[in-house]
Design a protein around this motif. Sequence first.
Motif, PDB file in Angstrom:
ATOM      1  N   TYR A  15       0.823  -1.200   0.000  1.00  0.00           N
ATOM      2  CA  TYR A  15       0.000   0.000   0.000  1.00  0.00           C
ATOM      3  C   TYR A  15       0.856   1.248   0.000  1.00  0.00           C
ATOM      4  N   LEU A  16       2.060   1.152   0.583  1.00  0.00           N
ATOM      5  CA  LEU A  16       2.896   2.338   0.751  1.00  0.00           C
ATOM      6  C   LEU A  16       3.483   2.767  -0.583  1.00  0.00           C
ATOM      7  N   GLN A  17       3.180   3.985  -0.982  1.00  0.00           N
ATOM      8  CA  GLN A  17       3.687   4.502  -2.236  1.00  0.00           C
ATOM      9  C   GLN A  17       4.197   5.913  -2.038  1.00  0.00           C
ATOM     10  N   GLY A  18       5.168   6.279  -2.852  1.00  0.00           N
ATOM     11  CA  GLY A  18       5.708   7.627  -2.753  1.00  0.00           C
ATOM     12  C   GLY A  18       4.698   8.651  -3.205  1.00  0.00           C
ATOM     13  N   GLU A 116       0.430  -1.034   6.001  1.00  0.00           N
ATOM     14  CA  GLU A 116       0.763  -2.145   5.109  1.00  0.00           C
ATOM     15  C   GLU A 116      -0.265  -3.274   5.208  1.00  0.00           C
ATOM     16  N   ALA A 117      -0.721  -3.579   6.408  1.00  0.00           N
ATOM     17  CA  ALA A 117      -1.605  -4.729   6.604  1.00  0.00           C
ATOM     18  C   ALA A 117      -3.075  -4.377   6.442  1.00  0.00           C
ATOM     19  N   PHE A 118      -3.492  -3.212   6.953  1.00  0.00           N
ATOM     20  CA  PHE A 118      -4.923  -2.928   7.054  1.00  0.00           C
ATOM     21  C   PHE A 118      -5.384  -1.683   6.301  1.00  0.00           C
ATOM     22  N   GLY A 119      -4.458  -0.941   5.689  1.00  0.00           N
ATOM     23  CA  GLY A 119      -4.867   0.195   4.892  1.00  0.00           C
ATOM     24  C   GLY A 119      -4.768   1.525   5.604  1.00  0.00           C
ATOM     25  N   PRO A 120      -5.211   2.601   4.937  1.00  0.00           N
ATOM     26  CA  PRO A 120      -4.911   3.961   5.410  1.00  0.00           C
ATOM     27  C   PRO A 120      -5.722   4.451   6.602  1.00  0.00           C
ATOM     28  N   ARG A 347       5.014  11.734   4.295  1.00  0.00           N
ATOM     29  CA  ARG A 347       5.463  11.229   2.998  1.00  0.00           C
ATOM     30  C   ARG A 347       4.362  10.429   2.302  1.00  0.00           C
ATOM     31  N   GLU A 348       3.499   9.798   3.101  1.00  0.00           N
ATOM     32  CA  GLU A 348       2.387   9.034   2.540  1.00  0.00           C
ATOM     33  C   GLU A 348       1.139   9.883   2.324  1.00  0.00           C
ATOM     34  N   GLY A 349       1.233  11.192   2.624  1.00  0.00           N
ATOM     35  CA  GLY A 349       0.118  12.094   2.384  1.00  0.00           C
ATOM     36  C   GLY A 349      -0.881  12.183   3.521  1.00  0.00           C
ATOM     37  N   HIS A 350      -0.539  11.674   4.714  1.00  0.00           N
ATOM     38  CA  HIS A 350      -1.463  11.685   5.845  1.00  0.00           C
ATOM     39  C   HIS A 350      -1.225  12.839   6.815  1.00  0.00           C
ATOM     40  N   LEU A 351      -0.138  13.572   6.640  1.00  0.00           N
ATOM     41  CA  LEU A 351       0.145  14.761   7.438  1.00  0.00           C
ATOM     42  C   LEU A 351       0.629  15.852   6.483  1.00  0.00           C
ATOM     43  N   PRO A 352       0.635  17.117   6.903  1.00  0.00           N
ATOM     44  CA  PRO A 352       1.097  18.190   6.015  1.00  0.00           C
ATOM     45  C   PRO A 352       2.452  17.880   5.378  1.00  0.00           C
ATOM     46  N   PRO A 462     -13.491  10.987  11.465  1.00  0.00           N
ATOM     47  CA  PRO A 462     -13.939  12.146  10.680  1.00  0.00           C
ATOM     48  C   PRO A 462     -12.780  13.002  10.179  1.00  0.00           C
ATOM     49  N   ALA A 463     -11.686  13.065  10.965  1.00  0.00           N
ATOM     50  CA  ALA A 463     -10.515  13.821  10.517  1.00  0.00           C
ATOM     51  C   ALA A 463      -9.937  13.212   9.242  1.00  0.00           C
ATOM     52  N   TYR A 464      -9.942  11.888   9.153  1.00  0.00           N
ATOM     53  CA  TYR A 464      -9.427  11.212   7.955  1.00  0.00           C
ATOM     54  C   TYR A 464     -10.245  11.593   6.725  1.00  0.00           C
ATOM     55  N   TYR A 465     -11.562  11.581   6.857  1.00  0.00           N
ATOM     56  CA  TYR A 465     -12.408  11.907   5.702  1.00  0.00           C
ATOM     57  C   TYR A 465     -12.329  13.394   5.363  1.00  0.00           C
ATOM     58  N   LEU A 466     -12.127  14.233   6.388  1.00  0.00           N
ATOM     59  CA  LEU A 466     -12.032  15.667   6.145  1.00  0.00           C
ATOM     60  C   LEU A 466     -10.709  16.034   5.476  1.00  0.00           C
ATOM     61  N   PHE A 467      -9.608  15.525   6.014  1.00  0.00           N
ATOM     62  CA  PHE A 467      -8.282  15.951   5.539  1.00  0.00           C
ATOM     63  C   PHE A 467      -7.736  15.102   4.398  1.00  0.00           C
ATOM     64  N   ILE A 468      -8.128  13.841   4.308  1.00  0.00           N
ATOM     65  CA  ILE A 468      -7.514  12.943   3.339  1.00  0.00           C
ATOM     66  C   ILE A 468      -8.447  12.599   2.181  1.00  0.00           C
ATOM     67  N   VAL A 469      -9.683  12.179   2.497  1.00  0.00           N
ATOM     68  CA  VAL A 469     -10.586  11.670   1.456  1.00  0.00           C
ATOM     69  C   VAL A 469     -11.244  12.788   0.665  1.00  0.00           C
TER      70      VAL A 469
END
Length: 485
Positions: A15-18, A116-120, A347-352, A462-469
Amino acid sequence: MFRKAAVPTVSNGSYLQGQANGKLSSMDSGQPARQGKVVLKKKVTLLRGISIIIGTIIGAGIFISPKGILKNTGSVGMSLTVWTVCGILSLFGALCYAELGTCIKKSGGHYTYILEAFGPLPAFVRVWVELLIIRPAATAVISLAFGRYILEPFFMQCEIPELAIKLVTAVGITLVMVLNSTSVSWSARIQMFLTFCKLVAILIIIVPGVIQLIKGETEHFKNAFAGNDASIMGLPLAFYSGMYAYSGWFYLNFVTEEVENPEKNIPLAICISMIIVTVGYVLTNVAYFTTISPGELLLSKAVAVTFAERLMGDFSLAVPVFVALSCFGSMNGGVFAVSRMFFVASREGHLPEILSMIHVRKHTPLPAVIVLHPLTMIMLFNGDLYSLLNFLSFARWLFIGLVVAGLIYLRYKRPDMPRPFKVPLFIPALFSFTCLFMVALSLYADPVNTGIGFAITLTGIPAYYLFIVWDNKPKWFRKLLGKSC
């Protein structure tokens, strides 16, 4: 001053990609990163890896108040048994992380393995809680112990002012952040020195204890399992205290990409460190009981000081200094390791995006280090630290258990993944059950605080859907997150 890090992927199908400049070559492939990229250098040797693990596990507790286990077991013999069993179980958990660290050669620890095992989504929730609450609060707590004990020799006859403790603590936190922002090599060297100081401090206790045993001071070991009967909840709580005392064995996995020859050095560093810590913890407690009765140990505010005063006289004044150095080592090791989790999550896009920048000359993840400074200062001067840690104590074991369960899942999902180091399946199964037990114990022993902690953790969804999705973010919102498009 800063450049975006070169981003290797873990392996095919991962799952991990640059996130920068497309998908780069696998670390396993041996292909070099493209020219012009800045990467964290491999400066963590076997000895430095051992110092990171030992230096973060051993804090102030073994010197000040190793009485949670004795209080809940009711006897000397049972308390020493629990110390030993918790050390072995912690070794099992560490071995599971050794397998993960040798087959998934990415820094980030818990975050990387869950991703890696369960996703973002679960990975984001983990790093969300760690960044906003767990790490700043944990750093502030251990730093307060540093501030208190570094000042104690100057306030032997009176109470130390709370403001003085917090000001010295703030200086200590700032020093740790500057050190980790300036040089990986110097941070590692100082960590080795501080780990050496911790081991010397433990030997200062163990050696006189052994001499006492040779002299026949075994009064408190006669009928070692006799005493107050432990309640049904007593033993599980003692077990909980013991597992907490050994926590920190996972920190080397946060810096996997910086470890030289990780296939060999990660398992070796973990095994050597856990053996040293377990033997050291058990022998330190044995030494205490050669001089201090169980009742006196439970009443003592600082067990190592009481022990030293009885056997060493004025030398006991050095104990607070060793405790302060021990706390500083835990601060340094924790910041060094956890900053890499934030670096990888960015680096994975989950933080600024700025948190994945590396200083072009110093080769340190400077933004990922200094982001902790203001958060820790807020916790130090305004937060109810101990309540926050109580709220979220279950979260640590929940996510560690999830990681180890992920190891079992990956065995079946990706059986062909290269595994230079492989543990028998009963080890992750037993340790996953242990973590589940710890979570259930937290819920049973303190349902209100655990429920609040669970609610805080769930805010990550909700933070995941707000900031990432959410894709159609306004421009100002994108700029706030550090995204260019």
